[in-house]
Write an enzyme that holds these catalytic residues in place. Structure first.
Site, PDB file in Angstrom:
ATOM      1  N   ASP A  53      17.125   1.709  32.817  1.00  0.00           N
ATOM      2  CA  ASP A  53      16.873   2.003  34.222  1.00  0.00           C
ATOM      3  C   ASP A  53      17.741   1.140  35.133  1.00  0.00           C
ATOM      4  O   ASP A  53      17.843  -0.082  34.958  1.00  0.00           O
ATOM      5  CB  ASP A  53      15.391   1.754  34.524  1.00  0.00           C
ATOM      6  CG  ASP A  53      15.015   2.094  35.948  1.00  0.00           C
ATOM      7  OD1 ASP A  53      15.017   3.285  36.287  1.00  0.00           O
ATOM      8  OD2 ASP A  53      14.723   1.159  36.720  1.00  0.00           O
ATOM      9  N   ALA A  54      18.371   1.775  36.133  1.00  0.00           N
ATOM     10  CA  ALA A  54      19.071   1.107  37.240  1.00  0.00           C
ATOM     11  C   ALA A  54      19.820  -0.154  36.808  1.00  0.00           C
ATOM     12  O   ALA A  54      19.518  -1.262  37.249  1.00  0.00           O
ATOM     13  CB  ALA A  54      18.077   0.780  38.356  1.00  0.00           C
ATOM     14  N   GLU A 103      21.342   4.365  33.595  1.00  0.00           N
ATOM     15  CA  GLU A 103      21.265   4.891  34.953  1.00  0.00           C
ATOM     16  C   GLU A 103      22.033   3.906  35.821  1.00  0.00           C
ATOM     17  O   GLU A 103      21.668   2.734  35.911  1.00  0.00           O
ATOM     18  CB  GLU A 103      19.821   4.995  35.440  1.00  0.00           C
ATOM     19  CG  GLU A 103      19.741   5.511  36.866  1.00  0.00           C
ATOM     20  CD  GLU A 103      18.385   5.292  37.517  1.00  0.00           C
ATOM     21  OE1 GLU A 103      18.055   6.060  38.432  1.00  0.00           O
ATOM     22  OE2 GLU A 103      17.670   4.356  37.122  1.00  0.00           O
ATOM     23  N   HIS A 154      23.999  16.304  40.148  1.00  0.00           N
ATOM     24  CA  HIS A 154      22.709  16.800  40.637  1.00  0.00           C
ATOM     25  C   HIS A 154      22.763  17.084  42.130  1.00  0.00           C
ATOM     26  O   HIS A 154      22.339  18.153  42.600  1.00  0.00           O
ATOM     27  CB  HIS A 154      21.586  15.798  40.359  1.00  0.00           C
ATOM     28  CG  HIS A 154      20.327  16.142  41.108  1.00  0.00           C
ATOM     29  ND1 HIS A 154      20.089  15.690  42.396  1.00  0.00           N
ATOM     30  CD2 HIS A 154      19.272  16.918  40.787  1.00  0.00           C
ATOM     31  CE1 HIS A 154      18.935  16.165  42.814  1.00  0.00           C
ATOM     32  NE2 HIS A 154      18.417  16.907  41.856  1.00  0.00           N
ATOM     33  N   HIS A 203      12.921  13.123  36.873  1.00  0.00           N
ATOM     34  CA  HIS A 203      11.667  12.599  37.424  1.00  0.00           C
ATOM     35  C   HIS A 203      11.885  12.060  38.830  1.00  0.00           C
ATOM     36  O   HIS A 203      11.035  12.222  39.706  1.00  0.00           O
ATOM     37  CB  HIS A 203      11.106  11.503  36.512  1.00  0.00           C
ATOM     38  CG  HIS A 203      11.881  10.218  36.562  1.00  0.00           C
ATOM     39  ND1 HIS A 203      12.982   9.976  35.765  1.00  0.00           N
ATOM     40  CD2 HIS A 203      11.738   9.107  37.335  1.00  0.00           C
ATOM     41  CE1 HIS A 203      13.465   8.765  36.038  1.00  0.00           C
ATOM     42  NE2 HIS A 203      12.733   8.224  36.983  1.00  0.00           N
TER      43      HIS A 203
END
Length: 610
Positions: free
Chosen positions: A265-266, A302, A330, A407
């Site tokens: 994550d991040a 990510e 996206h 998500h």
């Protein structure tokens, strides 16, 4: 701490303490240690470590007391059956009778790159919200054509229901999902179905309740700040052990739980100015473990950096990640399909400093061929020039994940509404065809494939009133600032918010849903069977479009995705001898000397004679 039940020695890193005791509970113990807990003084070791040798092996429930303070769970707890404030319990990772001895890894040893990833949240994938219940739907994923199941974070967090990004015990598996043994059963079942497993892990911050790490040692540093406060300490005093806490955790999922990939994550919030960077060190140690295990292990990041340095091998000076999420794809798809231009979507509508050349279809064309829009261009929502160009001679498109929903992009909307609530089935079919047949690794968000009617809203179940109120009021204030009526924003703490987000498994076979599911299956079949589409060669990808007429053609060698983004029927100019229509959404397209006639919001996948 060595967390399996065979180990005699319990260890903890607590360099700030002058005395550490271990409090041992009866295994059937209560939420907090009681007077029945037995206190044992631990022995100080070099480097701030403390140890205690227990008299016998077997399952043990225990907590630590630092300088006579309140009981605290182990920073490396393998199991927290009583929640994030309760005692730790040992877990024998070797007890599971694994059935995957012949497992060679994702995609028969090829790894996740180029495959189809399916992102799911255990707590809403089924009404039960457990790993064991999720196993019952693995056949659906196999029939869809999925290669890798990406599980949103399972690290223990406060309460029973939540997204998992506020976990505070990275070594433990959320008890409400079934605990660590259930996760092993899930991974084993996935492998039996030919599915790889990617676990979403969060190392850039911890959640707001149950985070006791700072009492044990310098796990955080004010040298760097993140959106969540002081950064995890990766380069200040004491960082060596903190880095080991992170890396040992990652390797443990691969080794003890047979996970095939991690989604980090991040990673841009992993603030590290030392050499090697934490990600590079993790990459090298993961590669070494993969060689020992004899199967590929992938690291998917990510990253908000828009820089291929993240997926550049460490030997070439990069961070060494296998792949990274690509939000630009996206955003370009979302704007072209929905017309939304608020916030960070503005640049993707075109006509800005970031992209003065044209409108949303030209932006979409650029991301489909180049991976990023912001590749050294001005990012108006970031307020600076951002990103770097992806070199198609050095990087494969498979190193970037493309998706129509995630998500984040669903759940961070005020009501958790899906893109299918905003666009027609034909428009979704267009978006699906473009990303599933792109040169990128593809990712489907759970339920997207059948046009699920259920939302995926943001929800929590914190037990502390002050925290529940803070989350509730903060969420409503955030969206009120964007014009939403507070009454329309679901209460994250209301159990109904989670309940409404649970997938409805009667829908995949129902009219209005099964048509989309069939189309997704057809697209993934094309991806698997057509070599030109399976390729990640960005140099072999070309895009033609007409902004005014609203059509676009994505060509992958001899395979062409012809889309009509207009709401009216039209002929999309196309040359080439069509050998086969591989897939189509609406009526069979009419192909003649002028081109391809498509209905409004329609798509056809054609193969031409080489």
């Amino acid at each position: 701490m060595t967390a399996d039940t065979h180990a005699r020695s319990i260890r903890v890193w607590a360099p700030l303490a002058s005395r550490v005791d271990v409090l041992v509970n009866p295994v059937e113990g209560r939420r907090e240690p009681t007077s029945a807990a037995r206190r044992h003084a631990m022995t100080a070791e070099d480097g701030g470590w403390w140890s205690w040798t227990r008299p016998e092996r077997g399952t043990l429930e225990y907590s630590f007391s630092l300088d006579g303070g309140d009981p605290r769970p182990d920073p490396r707890s393998a199991w927290l059956p009583h929640g994030v404030h309760g005692a730790s319990r040992t877990f024998d990772a070797d007890a599971h009778p694994w059935g995957d001895a012949g497992w060679r890894g994702t995609r028969d040893g090829r790894g996740a790159l180029g495959g189809v990833v399916y992102e799911l949240h255990v707590g809403t994938f089924t009404p039960e919200g457990t790993f064991d219940a999720a196993i019952g739907h693995l056949d659906h994923l196999v029939d869809l054509g999925v290669d890798v199941v990406e599980v949103m974070p399972v690290a223990a967090f406060g309460g029973t229901h939540g997204w998992g990004y506020d976990g505070v015990a990275p070594y433990a598996v959320q008890q409400a999902y079934g605990g660590p043994a259930a996760f092993q059963r899930f991974v084993d079942a996935c492998h039996a179905h030919g599915l790889g497993v990617c676990l979403d892990v969060v190392y850039n911050h911890l959640g707001p309740t149950g985070n006791y790490l700072a009492e044990f040692g310098p796990y955080f540093t004010t040298t760097h700040n993140t959106p969540w406060g002081p950064a995890v300490n990766l380069d200040a005093d004491g960082s060596h052990e903190v880095r080991r806490w992170v890396i040992d955790n990652a390797l443990r999922w691969f080794r003890d739980f047979h996970v095939d990939a991690l989604r980090l994550d991040a990673v841009h919030e992993l603030r590290d100015e030392s050499e090697p960077h934490l990600l590079a060190q993790l990459s090298d140690e993961t590669a070494s473990l993969a060689a020992d295990l004899g199967r590929p292990l992938d690291l998917i990041a990510e990253s908000d950096l828009n820089d291929a340095v993240v997926v550049t091998p460490t030997a070439e000076g990069g961070r060494g990640m296998t792949a990274q999420w690509d939000d630009d794809i996206h955003h370009a798809l979302h704007v072209a399909l929905t017309g939304e231009t608020q916030g960070y979507y503005a640049d993707f509508a075109g006509g800005t400093e970031a992209w003065p050349e044209g409108g949303p279809i030209s932006v979409l064309a650029k991301t489909l061929s180049d991976a990023f829009l912001h590749d050294g261009r001005m990012s108006t929502f970031r307020g600076s020039v951002w990103g770097a160009r992806v070199d198609p001679d050095a990087r494969s498109g498979h190193q970037f994940l493309a998706y129509l929903q995630t998500h984040d992009q669903v759940g961070n909307r005020a009501t958790g509404d899906r893109i299918s609530d905003q666009i027609s089935p034909g428009q979704q079919a267009v978006g699906a065809a473009l990303y599933l047949l792109s040169p990128f690794t593809a990712m489907v968000f759970m339920g997207e494939e059948w046009r699920a009617s259920t939302p995926f809203a943001f929800f929590t179940s914190f037990e502390e009133d002050w925290l529940a109120d803070a989350v509730r009021s903060g969420r409503r204030a955030e969206f009120a600032a964007h014009g939403w009526d507070e009454a329309d924003v679901p209460d994250p703490q209301d159990p109904a918010t989670r309940a409404h987000s649970v997938l409805d498994w009667s829908e995949p076979s129902a009219p209005g849903h099964n048509e989309m599911l069939h189309f997704y299956r057809e697209l993934i079949k094309v991806r698997r069977t057509q070599p030109d589409v399976a390729s990640g060669d960005l140099r072999a990808t070309s895009v033609k479009f007409d902004e005014e007429a609203k059509w676009l053609i994505l060509s992958r060698g001899s395979v062409h995705v012809v889309v009509n983004l207009a709401g009216r029927s039209q002929v999309v100019p196309f040359t080439g001898e069509v050998e086969h229509i591989l897939a189509s959404w609406g009526r069979a397209p009419i192909v003649d000397g002028r081109g391809v006639r498509l209905d409004g919001h329609d798509v056809a996948v054609l193969r031409t004679t080489p």
